[in-house]
Write a protein that holds these residues in place. Sequence first.
Motif, PDB file in Angstrom:
ATOM      1  N   MET A   1       0.856  -1.185   0.000  1.00  0.00           N
ATOM      2  CA  MET A   1       0.000   0.000   0.000  1.00  0.00           C
ATOM      3  C   MET A   1       0.893   1.236   0.000  1.00  0.00           C
ATOM      4  N   SER A   2       0.822   2.023  -1.056  1.00  0.00           N
ATOM      5  CA  SER A   2       1.758   3.123  -1.189  1.00  0.00           C
ATOM      6  C   SER A   2       1.109   4.491  -1.258  1.00  0.00           C
ATOM      7  N   ASN A   3      -0.179   4.588  -0.953  1.00  0.00           N
ATOM      8  CA  ASN A   3      -0.774   5.916  -0.937  1.00  0.00           C
ATOM      9  C   ASN A   3      -1.627   6.090   0.309  1.00  0.00           C
ATOM     10  N   PHE A   4      -1.892   7.327   0.638  1.00  0.00           N
ATOM     11  CA  PHE A   4      -2.590   7.677   1.871  1.00  0.00           C
ATOM     12  C   PHE A   4      -3.972   7.046   1.946  1.00  0.00           C
ATOM     13  N   GLU A   5      -4.729   7.101   0.860  1.00  0.00           N
ATOM     14  CA  GLU A   5      -6.102   6.609   0.873  1.00  0.00           C
ATOM     15  C   GLU A   5      -6.172   5.109   1.142  1.00  0.00           C
ATOM     16  N   THR A   6      -5.267   4.340   0.542  1.00  0.00           N
ATOM     17  CA  THR A   6      -5.274   2.891   0.739  1.00  0.00           C
ATOM     18  C   THR A   6      -4.907   2.530   2.174  1.00  0.00           C
ATOM     19  N   LEU A   7      -3.877   3.187   2.724  1.00  0.00           N
ATOM     20  CA  LEU A   7      -3.491   2.929   4.104  1.00  0.00           C
ATOM     21  C   LEU A   7      -4.593   3.330   5.075  1.00  0.00           C
ATOM     22  N   GLU A   8      -5.230   4.446   4.797  1.00  0.00           N
ATOM     23  CA  GLU A   8      -6.318   4.913   5.642  1.00  0.00           C
ATOM     24  C   GLU A   8      -7.458   3.891   5.659  1.00  0.00           C
ATOM     25  N   ALA A   9      -7.825   3.370   4.485  1.00  0.00           N
ATOM     26  CA  ALA A   9      -8.897   2.374   4.390  1.00  0.00           C
ATOM     27  C   ALA A   9      -8.509   1.092   5.121  1.00  0.00           C
ATOM     28  N   GLU A  10      -7.260   0.658   4.996  1.00  0.00           N
ATOM     29  CA  GLU A  10      -6.820  -0.571   5.662  1.00  0.00           C
ATOM     30  C   GLU A  10      -6.820  -0.401   7.175  1.00  0.00           C
ATOM     31  N   CYS A  11      -6.388   0.761   7.663  1.00  0.00           N
ATOM     32  CA  CYS A  11      -6.406   1.004   9.112  1.00  0.00           C
ATOM     33  C   CYS A  11      -7.836   1.027   9.646  1.00  0.00           C
ATOM     34  N   LEU A  12      -8.737   1.628   8.886  1.00  0.00           N
ATOM     35  CA  LEU A  12     -10.143   1.627   9.298  1.00  0.00           C
ATOM     36  C   LEU A  12     -10.688   0.208   9.369  1.00  0.00           C
ATOM     37  N   HIS A  13     -10.310  -0.618   8.395  1.00  0.00           N
ATOM     38  CA  HIS A  13     -10.772  -2.002   8.366  1.00  0.00           C
ATOM     39  C   HIS A  13     -10.186  -2.814   9.527  1.00  0.00           C
ATOM     40  N   GLN A  14      -8.876  -2.653   9.775  1.00  0.00           N
ATOM     41  CA  GLN A  14      -8.197  -3.460  10.787  1.00  0.00           C
ATOM     42  C   GLN A  14      -8.423  -2.966  12.211  1.00  0.00           C
ATOM     43  N   PHE A  15      -8.370  -1.629  12.396  1.00  0.00           N
ATOM     44  CA  PHE A  15      -8.376  -1.070  13.753  1.00  0.00           C
ATOM     45  C   PHE A  15      -9.605  -0.215  14.076  1.00  0.00           C
ATOM     46  N   GLU A  16     -10.447   0.038  13.063  1.00  0.00           N
ATOM     47  CA  GLU A  16     -11.622   0.901  13.207  1.00  0.00           C
ATOM     48  C   GLU A  16     -11.239   2.325  13.586  1.00  0.00           C
ATOM     49  N   ILE A  17     -10.046   2.724  13.216  1.00  0.00           N
ATOM     50  CA  ILE A  17      -9.566   4.091  13.404  1.00  0.00           C
ATOM     51  C   ILE A  17      -8.525   4.359  12.333  1.00  0.00           C
ATOM     52  N   ALA A  18      -8.474   5.585  11.844  1.00  0.00           N
ATOM     53  CA  ALA A  18      -7.522   5.921  10.784  1.00  0.00           C
ATOM     54  C   ALA A  18      -6.559   6.987  11.279  1.00  0.00           C
ATOM     55  N   PRO A  19      -5.292   6.903  10.879  1.00  0.00           N
ATOM     56  CA  PRO A  19      -4.329   7.939  11.255  1.00  0.00           C
ATOM     57  C   PRO A  19      -4.565   9.227  10.477  1.00  0.00           C
ATOM     58  N   ARG A  20      -4.141  10.343  11.060  1.00  0.00           N
ATOM     59  CA  ARG A  20      -4.192  11.617  10.340  1.00  0.00           C
ATOM     60  C   ARG A  20      -3.002  11.693   9.389  1.00  0.00           C
ATOM     61  N   LYS A  21      -3.040  12.652   8.485  1.00  0.00           N
ATOM     62  CA  LYS A  21      -1.916  12.804   7.542  1.00  0.00           C
ATOM     63  C   LYS A  21      -0.613  13.104   8.270  1.00  0.00           C
ATOM     64  N   SER A  22      -0.693  13.742   9.428  1.00  0.00           N
ATOM     65  CA  SER A  22       0.521  14.044  10.200  1.00  0.00           C
ATOM     66  C   SER A  22       1.162  12.778  10.779  1.00  0.00           C
ATOM     67  N   ASN A  23       0.418  11.673  10.795  1.00  0.00           N
ATOM     68  CA  ASN A  23       0.941  10.407  11.309  1.00  0.00           C
ATOM     69  C   ASN A  23       1.611   9.559  10.233  1.00  0.00           C
ATOM     70  N   TYR A  24       1.749  10.099   9.039  1.00  0.00           N
ATOM     71  CA  TYR A  24       2.396   9.384   7.938  1.00  0.00           C
ATOM     72  C   TYR A  24       3.807   9.907   7.719  1.00  0.00           C
ATOM     73  N   ARG A  25       4.666   8.995   7.296  1.00  0.00           N
ATOM     74  CA  ARG A  25       6.010   9.370   6.860  1.00  0.00           C
ATOM     75  C   ARG A  25       6.230   8.685   5.518  1.00  0.00           C
ATOM     76  N   GLY A  26       6.334   9.476   4.458  1.00  0.00           N
ATOM     77  CA  GLY A  26       6.478   8.905   3.120  1.00  0.00           C
ATOM     78  C   GLY A  26       5.260   8.060   2.793  1.00  0.00           C
ATOM     79  N   SER A  27       5.495   6.774   2.503  1.00  0.00           N
ATOM     80  CA  SER A  27       4.385   5.885   2.162  1.00  0.00           C
ATOM     81  C   SER A  27       4.038   4.948   3.314  1.00  0.00           C
ATOM     82  N   GLY A  28       4.486   5.275   4.524  1.00  0.00           N
ATOM     83  CA  GLY A  28       4.202   4.426   5.671  1.00  0.00           C
ATOM     84  C   GLY A  28       3.645   5.199   6.843  1.00  0.00           C
ATOM     85  N   ILE A  29       3.220   4.470   7.859  1.00  0.00           N
ATOM     86  CA  ILE A  29       2.675   5.068   9.074  1.00  0.00           C
ATOM     87  C   ILE A  29       3.790   5.155  10.109  1.00  0.00           C
TER      88      ILE A  29
END
Length: 200
Positions: free
Chosen positions: A88-116
């Motif tokens: 997963m290399s973009n913000f939207e995909t990571l956000e969707a996966e975090c919502l699916h796995q943890f029921e919470i999504a990180p903010r953009k400030s919680n990203y570094r490059g293509s990772g959390i």
Amino acid sequence: MLTCDHPFPLDQYDDRVKEHLRFTGFYHASQIGIVQCQKALVNALVERWHPNTHTFHLPIGECAVTLEDMAMILGLPTDGLPVTGITMSNFETLEAECLHQFEIAPRKSNYRGSGIKLTWLRDLKERLQLTDENNIQSIGQYSWGSACLAHLYRALCRASRFDCKEIDDPLTLLLVWAWIRLPYLAPVPREPRSFPLANM
């Protein structure tokens, strides 16, 4: 000269978490402390790494970190299902996966490059409880040692590029492997060898 990322210090686990760690095969790895990074040794190994063969080219010949080394040094399981998944290399995909796995999504400030950022995951870990027994049992079915070894190979290949300035984990595996294979470089262990070898 490469800089090395350092792992976080060990957390203390309660008995329930220790039981889950033993069941999934991660208990021994969870007991490994921080290994002080030896920048000169890491740089020397990276300079001798050949990405095409995934081996170190030393004056005595070629050698490589193997699955057996992986199992003995870190104590992670090396048999079982492969650890695979999409990258997963973009913000939207990571956000969707975090919502699916943890029921919470990180903010953009919680990203570094293509990772959390690991700080976000550590904070999340404090708030989540491991309650799904099916997920806990499925963790132990995977070959985490193979995934860790593949990650080491990838990190070495990336670090061997002329434009790379840092290398990430698993440096504990790399350093302990070098100290076992080249014992005259190794620090004097405080205790006799134990399992896993990275606990020395």
